[in-house]
Design a protein around this motif. Sequence first.
Motif, short mmCIF file in Angstrom:
data_model
loop_
_atom_site.label_atom_id
_atom_site.label_comp_id
_atom_site.label_asym_id
_atom_site.label_seq_id
_atom_site.Cartn_x
_atom_site.Cartn_y
_atom_site.Cartn_z
N ALA A 120 0.77 -1.20 -0.06
CA ALA A 120 -0.17 -0.10 0.16
C ALA A 120 0.95 1.25 0.01
O ALA A 120 0.51 2.41 -0.84
N VAL A 121 1.96 1.27 0.95
CA VAL A 121 2.98 2.33 0.67
C VAL A 121 3.56 2.61 -0.76
O VAL A 121 3.51 3.66 -1.00
N LEU A 122 3.95 1.44 -1.07
CA LEU A 122 4.56 1.62 -2.32
C LEU A 122 3.58 2.01 -3.45
O LEU A 122 4.10 2.84 -4.37
N ALA A 123 2.31 1.63 -3.28
CA ALA A 123 1.29 2.05 -4.35
C ALA A 123 1.24 3.41 -4.48
O ALA A 123 1.19 4.34 -5.44
N ASP A 124 1.45 3.93 -2.97
CA ASP A 124 1.14 5.56 -3.04
C ASP A 124 2.43 6.32 -3.31
O ASP A 124 2.32 7.40 -4.11
N ALA A 125 3.30 5.66 -3.20
CA ALA A 125 4.85 6.30 -3.51
C ALA A 125 4.75 6.29 -5.11
O ALA A 125 5.18 7.38 -5.76
N PHE A 126 4.35 5.33 -6.03
CA PHE A 126 4.40 5.05 -7.52
C PHE A 126 3.42 6.31 -7.79
O PHE A 126 3.79 6.86 -8.70
N GLU A 136 10.69 4.24 -8.68
CA GLU A 136 10.63 3.91 -10.09
C GLU A 136 10.22 2.11 -10.02
O GLU A 136 9.99 1.92 -11.16
N ASP A 137 10.75 1.63 -9.17
CA ASP A 137 10.39 -0.12 -9.19
C ASP A 137 10.59 -0.47 -8.05
O ASP A 137 11.30 -0.09 -7.05
#
Length: 483
Positions: free
Chosen positions: A312-318, A324-325
């Motif tokens: 969930a955190v990575l989705a927001d950061a993306f 970037e990946d």
Amino acid sequence: MPSPAPEPIHIEAERLSGLLDTIAARIGRAHVVTDPANLAPHLIEGRGLYRGATPALVRPGSTEEVAFAVAACAAAGVPFVPQGGNTGLVGGQMPFGALLISLSRLTRIRDLDPTDLTVTVEAGVTLAGVQEAAREAGCLFPLSIAAEGSCQIGGNLSTNAGGTAVLRYGNMRELALGLEVVLPDGRVWHGLSRLRKDNTGYDLKDLFIGAEGTLGIITAAVLRLFPAPRQRATALVGLDGPHAALRLFRRLRAVAGDALTGFEIMPRFGMEMVLKHMPGTVRALKGDHAFYVLAELTSTRDEDDLAAMVLAVLADAFEAAEVEDAVIAASEAQAGALWRLREDLSDAQKFEGGSIKHDVSVPVSKVADFIVEATRRCEAHMGGLRVCAFGHMGDGNVHFNLSQPVGMDKQAFIDTWEEFNRIVHDLVAALGGSISAEHGIGLLKKEELTLYKDPVALDVMAAVKAALDPQGLANPGKVLMGR
């Protein structure tokens, strides 16, 4: 260059012979080593910066025998240097003519209490040995460093070792409840308390943790344990720079809190070195990224879904175009493979020629600014320089290492060490940081300490040293200038 090795101490032959005979009569002749071939492994510092000298290595088998040897040294006026696993990175474990006292035979785990969450261990137990004892009891000892298979607890305490889990659990200072210490006159301080609360005057243990053997020899310790994590989530993330990494850290910390156990950063150059030089490492992300973050969450609660939290955190950061990946480990084996990419970095750097290393810390909010500006200044100072800034971003500790330009003479590069110290350490000081985050001062940085440490603090340190070691026999020439 780093601080030079001091002139070797000369001990008069008759006095030395009498001392060794006295110690041998107590601990056994087999544990008084004078053969040069057997001494040699104890006299080489791991990075080759210093080569020591000693007339003898003594190997006491108990606290009482350590105390006897130290008292005998005090009576004879002979300086001594304690040594654990000889994995230190600042030369603090190197003797230069002093008697070498090894703690390698003090290997008992005296007590482990899973209710108190404590383990009482002797100084010669390896860090890996403590970790294993904790695992067998269903607990966790969280200190984790690259040398854990050979470094010893006494040395970890004497240098206030840090590692990859400081963000959640703290340095050795935070992991120790009590100590047993042989003072420079041979007396033993029995301070092996298991108490979390003890407000009865000065907290003496903090004098010896991080003192690098200059105030006495730690022979045993009570260490804090923690409940063993039931699950973890490990992610490797590619980003365009250290400021993006700092933004990701804030996002993860806001959601995960104390579950965020590790947050490591490494640059593209570091990743390239590991993949090129370290067998068995595998590229985890497609393409190249300016910086990489290795983040780990752990929890003792079965109901926590750490992977979903990270996702969930990575989705927001993306969505915010801040990463970037990324990849999240799907198994313990995959998590181990991701950690290898970070843990093998120091060894990989050896294949790229000479390296000038800085173990520094700045406030977490300033880590990205420091990396960018220090890189700019160092690259401007020497064309072709290759900067490898990596480490424990979550607690502000950066290993700001500089690899020589391709084709440059290694010694010519090492000879510029002091020039780069001024560039890096001046910036660290300006940002309110420290020139030594977790490796200590030892011999390598004692001249630097006089430039950056508050003069009143240096006076207080000298006063403590004089009070506890008036003869100046305990690890002479380390930490403090002229002591």
